[in-house]
Scaffold this motif. Sequence first.
Motif, PDB file in Angstrom:
ATOM      1  N   ALA A   1       0.827  -1.208   0.000  1.00 24.97           N
ATOM      2  CA  ALA A   1       0.000   0.000   0.000  1.00 24.97           C
ATOM      3  C   ALA A   1       0.861   1.257   0.000  1.00 24.97           C
ATOM      4  O   ALA A   1       1.806   1.383   0.789  1.00 24.97           O
ATOM      5  CB  ALA A   1      -0.928   0.003   1.216  1.00 24.97           C
ATOM      6  N   ASP A   2       0.533   2.183  -0.885  1.00 30.02           N
ATOM      7  CA  ASP A   2       1.199   3.485  -0.918  1.00 30.02           C
ATOM      8  C   ASP A   2       0.832   4.231   0.364  1.00 30.02           C
ATOM      9  O   ASP A   2      -0.347   4.490   0.619  1.00 30.02           O
ATOM     10  CB  ASP A   2       0.715   4.265  -2.142  1.00 30.02           C
ATOM     11  N   PRO A   3       1.813   4.606   1.189  1.00 33.63           N
ATOM     12  CA  PRO A   3       1.472   5.252   2.461  1.00 33.63           C
ATOM     13  C   PRO A   3       0.737   6.577   2.305  1.00 33.63           C
ATOM     14  O   PRO A   3       0.082   7.025   3.241  1.00 33.63           O
ATOM     15  CB  PRO A   3       2.830   5.448   3.147  1.00 33.63           C
ATOM     16  N   GLN A   4       0.837   7.189   1.133  1.00 37.22           N
ATOM     17  CA  GLN A   4       0.144   8.462   0.914  1.00 37.22           C
ATOM     18  C   GLN A   4      -1.093   8.300   0.033  1.00 37.22           C
ATOM     19  O   GLN A   4      -1.673   9.306  -0.405  1.00 37.22           O
ATOM     20  CB  GLN A   4       1.102   9.487   0.298  1.00 37.22           C
ATOM     21  N   GLY A   5      -1.509   7.069  -0.210  1.00 36.61           N
ATOM     22  CA  GLY A   5      -2.657   6.832  -1.073  1.00 36.61           C
ATOM     23  C   GLY A   5      -3.900   6.423  -0.303  1.00 36.61           C
ATOM     24  O   GLY A   5      -3.831   6.040   0.870  1.00 36.61           O
ATOM     25  N   PRO A   6      -5.063   6.467  -0.954  1.00 40.06           N
ATOM     26  CA  PRO A   6      -6.335   6.096  -0.313  1.00 40.06           C
ATOM     27  C   PRO A   6      -6.537   4.582  -0.288  1.00 40.06           C
ATOM     28  O   PRO A   6      -7.444   4.041  -0.914  1.00 40.06           O
ATOM     29  CB  PRO A   6      -7.369   6.799  -1.194  1.00 40.06           C
ATOM     30  N   ASP A   7      -5.677   3.914   0.434  1.00 43.61           N
ATOM     31  CA  ASP A   7      -5.685   2.458   0.523  1.00 43.61           C
ATOM     32  C   ASP A   7      -6.093   2.067   1.938  1.00 43.61           C
ATOM     33  O   ASP A   7      -5.505   2.534   2.916  1.00 43.61           O
ATOM     34  CB  ASP A   7      -4.284   1.921   0.201  1.00 43.61           C
ATOM     35  N   ALA A   8      -7.088   1.191   2.047  1.00 46.94           N
ATOM     36  CA  ALA A   8      -7.610   0.802   3.365  1.00 46.94           C
ATOM     37  C   ALA A   8      -6.544   0.164   4.242  1.00 46.94           C
ATOM     38  O   ALA A   8      -6.642   0.211   5.478  1.00 46.94           O
ATOM     39  CB  ALA A   8      -8.786  -0.154   3.202  1.00 46.94           C
ATOM     40  N   ARG A   9      -5.526  -0.406   3.632  1.00 46.93           N
ATOM     41  CA  ARG A   9      -4.471  -1.031   4.429  1.00 46.93           C
ATOM     42  C   ARG A   9      -3.669   0.003   5.228  1.00 46.93           C
ATOM     43  O   ARG A   9      -2.984  -0.346   6.194  1.00 46.93           O
ATOM     44  CB  ARG A   9      -3.550  -1.843   3.514  1.00 46.93           C
ATOM     45  N   ASN A  10      -3.795   1.273   4.849  1.00 47.42           N
ATOM     46  CA  ASN A  10      -3.092   2.320   5.593  1.00 47.42           C
ATOM     47  C   ASN A  10      -3.645   2.522   7.000  1.00 47.42           C
ATOM     48  O   ASN A  10      -3.001   3.171   7.833  1.00 47.42           O
ATOM     49  CB  ASN A  10      -3.126   3.641   4.823  1.00 47.42           C
ATOM     50  N   LEU A  11      -4.831   1.977   7.277  1.00 50.51           N
ATOM     51  CA  LEU A  11      -5.323   2.035   8.649  1.00 50.51           C
ATOM     52  C   LEU A  11      -4.343   1.358   9.603  1.00 50.51           C
ATOM     53  O   LEU A  11      -4.247   1.731  10.778  1.00 50.51           O
ATOM     54  CB  LEU A  11      -6.701   1.368   8.759  1.00 50.51           C
ATOM     55  N   TRP A  12      -3.600   0.389   9.104  1.00 48.26           N
ATOM     56  CA  TRP A  12      -2.636  -0.332   9.935  1.00 48.26           C
ATOM     57  C   TRP A  12      -1.324   0.430  10.070  1.00 48.26           C
ATOM     58  O   TRP A  12      -0.386  -0.044  10.705  1.00 48.26           O
ATOM     59  CB  TRP A  12      -2.418  -1.734   9.369  1.00 48.26           C
ATOM     60  N   ARG A  13      -1.280   1.621   9.496  1.00 47.39           N
ATOM     61  CA  ARG A  13      -0.135   2.530   9.702  1.00 47.39           C
ATOM     62  C   ARG A  13      -0.511   3.718  10.598  1.00 47.39           C
ATOM     63  O   ARG A  13       0.284   4.639  10.768  1.00 47.39           O
ATOM     64  CB  ARG A  13       0.349   3.079   8.360  1.00 47.39           C
TER      65      ARG A  13
END
Length: 513
Positions: free
Chosen positions: A66-78
Amino acid sequence: MINTDEASAATTEALENQFGLADRIVNEEAVAHSVQRFRQQGITLPTFAQLADPSTFDHAEKVGDADPQGPDARNLWRVHWYNDLQGNRVDVPQHVVLPSTLTGVASPIIVVFGDRFPMITAHKVLAAYSCLAPRVVTGQFDPTVHRAVWPSTGNYARGGIAISKIMASRGVAILPEGMSQERFDWLDTWCANPEEDVIKTHGTESNVKEIYDACNELAKDPGNFILNQFSEFGNHLGHYNVTGRALGHVFETVRKEYGLVGRDLELAAFTSATGSAGTIAAGDRLKEEYGSKIVAVEALECPTMLENGYGEHNIQGIGDKHIPLIHNIANTDIVVGISDKATDELDLTFNTEAGRAYLAQSQGISQSLVDTLEHFGFSAIANVLAAIKTAKLLNLGENQALITVATDGAALYPSERAKLLERQYGNEFTTTDAAAAVGEHLGAASTDHMIDCTDLDRRRLFNLGYYTWVEQQGTPFDLFEARRSQDFWRELRRYTGIWDGMIDDFNAQVAAG
């Protein structure tokens, strides 16, 4: 703490609906809708315990590519403090220890970087998640029905919009029109319809009442769900658990490093600009664990806590003129006023060629430290200046550390920097200008505009909140008063354990489809 079994019906309703303290599923149908939406979008929710200690889950499995600056739901885990700038997980939250050559005080000042958070490069995305996640798993917020309304002075609204977009739910940002252009540019790219979903209220940082008025108007439509960071206790609890633990971990790491050279550090104080009073909740945890003092920071141009005053300022991210409902003000030890003249001019010093050259060549600041200063936004500089003033007020020594956060970085303020550069320096900032800024705001930092709080001061500050929350916003009086007692705040902490269990159950339902 109010016992909800004995509280009035109005207070019980307010605790659950107005302030986000539901400990049960309120609407099964809404939960079912959320489960279906999250299944479709591939979303799982991290618990507060997992965000507090990300070593408890597999980063690669949860985040993947997942791109840390993108609208990716996996970023919730960041949405935690254990990221580097590329979105990789680190063992200890990234930080810097400012030396006396920069600060002018013997005490180490530890600054933990907030621009490592995903999507918005600011730690306010944690506040947004902390407010929304409990509302989802208790069935109060339905992403298939509600528009999520995020009142803010900037970063919280951006965090909320990011999470709303991940959930394929419509989000609405409310923020003052005078905020930095970079905030609005970001919102334009993330909002599907910014003309309707970005509401600009009158004024700047100090115009929070106008934000509340806009929220109250929107709340007349049942399709709008107001997530008011100033009164959502999830904001307080998220920072108490997640930020508090992270800062304690950083301090223990620094203390171990100092121990290698025979010094035993104590944690003397935590400084935090109040804003929504979410971040400062970390101070409650640090105070319990280390006995450190809690230092509340505000703009000198709007001295609300210092003088029951008013005004406008440019330390973006610390809206004022009121005491947030979620501020445990009765636990505050020191209040510090910082001028936006200081933060504006030091921001130029830290982010111009002439300023950096002066720091390196004339002040003897290492190039590596000079390079880190680009990660200090306006409120970060205010937090550091407050730490310097606190060290002087308390006469702290080299074995007494202070800790604070850089809530965001300088990348959010080029437009503000350009305005100041033109208005004050004729578009030319020189090493002489840098020397003047450093001398005035760092070298000559004093203990002016500070309160070392007595019980009387704390009562005065607490009472100041009455006018906003009881008279204007309709908070039940018994709930408002209950907040005087530390028992209220201690008993709040049961909610995160309950919510974590509900998050686990919710994720299991999502996975079962």
